[in-house]
Design a protein around this motif. Structure first.
Motif, PDB file in Angstrom:
ATOM      1  N   UNK A  58       0.845  -1.198   0.000  1.00  0.00           N
ATOM      2  CA  UNK A  58       0.000   0.000   0.000  1.00  0.00           C
ATOM      3  C   UNK A  58       0.879   1.247   0.000  1.00  0.00           C
ATOM      4  N   UNK A  59       0.604   2.134  -0.927  1.00  0.00           N
ATOM      5  CA  UNK A  59       1.324   3.394  -1.017  1.00  0.00           C
ATOM      6  C   UNK A  59       0.520   4.540  -0.426  1.00  0.00           C
ATOM      7  N   UNK A  60      -0.805   4.480  -0.601  1.00  0.00           N
ATOM      8  CA  UNK A  60      -1.653   5.560  -0.108  1.00  0.00           C
ATOM      9  C   UNK A  60      -3.080   5.054   0.035  1.00  0.00           C
ATOM     10  N   UNK A  61      -3.748   5.460   1.100  1.00  0.00           N
ATOM     11  CA  UNK A  61      -5.180   5.207   1.259  1.00  0.00           C
ATOM     12  C   UNK A  61      -5.846   6.541   1.528  1.00  0.00           C
TER      13      UNK A  61
ATOM     14  N   UNK B  55     -14.822  10.596  -2.351  1.00  0.00           N
ATOM     15  CA  UNK B  55     -16.286  10.627  -2.373  1.00  0.00           C
ATOM     16  C   UNK B  55     -16.825   9.845  -1.198  1.00  0.00           C
ATOM     17  N   UNK B  56     -17.578   8.783  -1.487  1.00  0.00           N
ATOM     18  CA  UNK B  56     -18.087   7.936  -0.404  1.00  0.00           C
ATOM     19  C   UNK B  56     -17.490   6.528  -0.490  1.00  0.00           C
ATOM     20  N   UNK B  57     -16.259   6.447  -1.000  1.00  0.00           N
ATOM     21  CA  UNK B  57     -15.531   5.177  -1.112  1.00  0.00           C
ATOM     22  C   UNK B  57     -14.165   5.308  -0.447  1.00  0.00           C
ATOM     23  N   UNK B  58     -13.590   4.163  -0.134  1.00  0.00           N
ATOM     24  CA  UNK B  58     -12.182   4.123   0.231  1.00  0.00           C
ATOM     25  C   UNK B  58     -11.396   3.849  -1.048  1.00  0.00           C
ATOM     26  N   UNK B  59     -10.284   4.547  -1.202  1.00  0.00           N
ATOM     27  CA  UNK B  59      -9.438   4.385  -2.373  1.00  0.00           C
ATOM     28  C   UNK B  59      -8.045   3.980  -1.915  1.00  0.00           C
ATOM     29  N   UNK B  60      -7.458   3.026  -2.629  1.00  0.00           N
ATOM     30  CA  UNK B  60      -6.126   2.533  -2.299  1.00  0.00           C
ATOM     31  C   UNK B  60      -5.238   2.630  -3.532  1.00  0.00           C
ATOM     32  N   UNK B  61      -4.063   3.212  -3.348  1.00  0.00           N
ATOM     33  CA  UNK B  61      -3.011   3.167  -4.367  1.00  0.00           C
ATOM     34  C   UNK B  61      -1.988   2.173  -3.845  1.00  0.00           C
TER      35      UNK B  61
ATOM     36  N   UNK C 256       1.460  -1.093 -10.540  1.00  0.00           N
ATOM     37  CA  UNK C 256       0.761  -0.027  -9.827  1.00  0.00           C
ATOM     38  C   UNK C 256      -0.737  -0.142 -10.100  1.00  0.00           C
ATOM     39  N   UNK C 257      -1.534  -0.077  -9.038  1.00  0.00           N
ATOM     40  CA  UNK C 257      -2.984  -0.170  -9.175  1.00  0.00           C
ATOM     41  C   UNK C 257      -3.668   0.904  -8.336  1.00  0.00           C
ATOM     42  N   UNK C 258      -4.907   1.146  -8.691  1.00  0.00           N
ATOM     43  CA  UNK C 258      -5.793   2.033  -7.944  1.00  0.00           C
ATOM     44  C   UNK C 258      -7.065   1.227  -7.709  1.00  0.00           C
TER      45      UNK C 258
ATOM     46  N   UNK D 291     -14.401  -3.295  -4.853  1.00  0.00           N
ATOM     47  CA  UNK D 291     -15.418  -3.009  -5.848  1.00  0.00           C
ATOM     48  C   UNK D 291     -14.873  -2.914  -7.267  1.00  0.00           C
ATOM     49  N   UNK D 292     -13.788  -2.177  -7.434  1.00  0.00           N
ATOM     50  CA  UNK D 292     -13.228  -1.994  -8.773  1.00  0.00           C
ATOM     51  C   UNK D 292     -11.736  -1.691  -8.639  1.00  0.00           C
ATOM     52  N   UNK D 293     -10.947  -2.210  -9.587  1.00  0.00           N
ATOM     53  CA  UNK D 293      -9.494  -2.006  -9.582  1.00  0.00           C
ATOM     54  C   UNK D 293      -9.085  -1.559 -10.978  1.00  0.00           C
ATOM     55  N   UNK D 294      -8.221  -0.541 -10.996  1.00  0.00           N
ATOM     56  CA  UNK D 294      -7.690  -0.018 -12.255  1.00  0.00           C
ATOM     57  C   UNK D 294      -6.175  -0.176 -12.286  1.00  0.00           C
TER      58      UNK D 294
END
Length: 108
Positions: free
Chosen positions: A56-59, A63-69, A77-79, A90-93
């Motif tokens: 994990x690099x950043x959390x 909006x109304x979600x948790x986001x992880x880099x 590298x993913x988001x 929910x979704x990964x990019x």
């Protein structure tokens, strides 16, 4: 002297594109998470991502979600976006492309 200044002024806008941060792949992901009082601690999310083998690099809250880099075990590298109440992935990019979506989840 005037020519070099003019050349510099012509190049500056191009340099700003190089320095700009990468565009987010998410657009506007919505989790419909409800009131924040019901959300699990973001530290639980970090642990969940670590359990997936991610570095994990950043959390953050997006909006109304948790986001992880993060970086995967293979170094990619993913988001990723997680529901803050259930911590469901929910979704990964990766590189701006969606590589995972939870069944039935619509990011908008």
């Amino acid at each position: 002297m005037k020519k070099s200044r003019a050349a510099l002024l012509a190049v500056l806008p191009l340099l700003s594109f190089l320095a700009a941060p990468a565009a987010h792949a998410d657009g506007n992901v919505r989790c419909n998470a409800g009131p924040r009082e019901a959300w699990k601690p973001i530290s639980d999310l970090r642990k969940k991502a670590w359990m997936e083998g991610w570095t994990v690099q950043k959390t953050q809250i997006e909006g109304d979600c948790y986001e992880v880099y993060a970086r995967t075990e293979s170094g990619q590298a993913i988001e990723a976006f997680f529901h803050p109440v259930t911590l469901q992935k929910l979704v990964v990019y990766r590189r701006g492309r969606e590589i995972y979506r939870a069944p039935g989840f619509s990011p908008r």
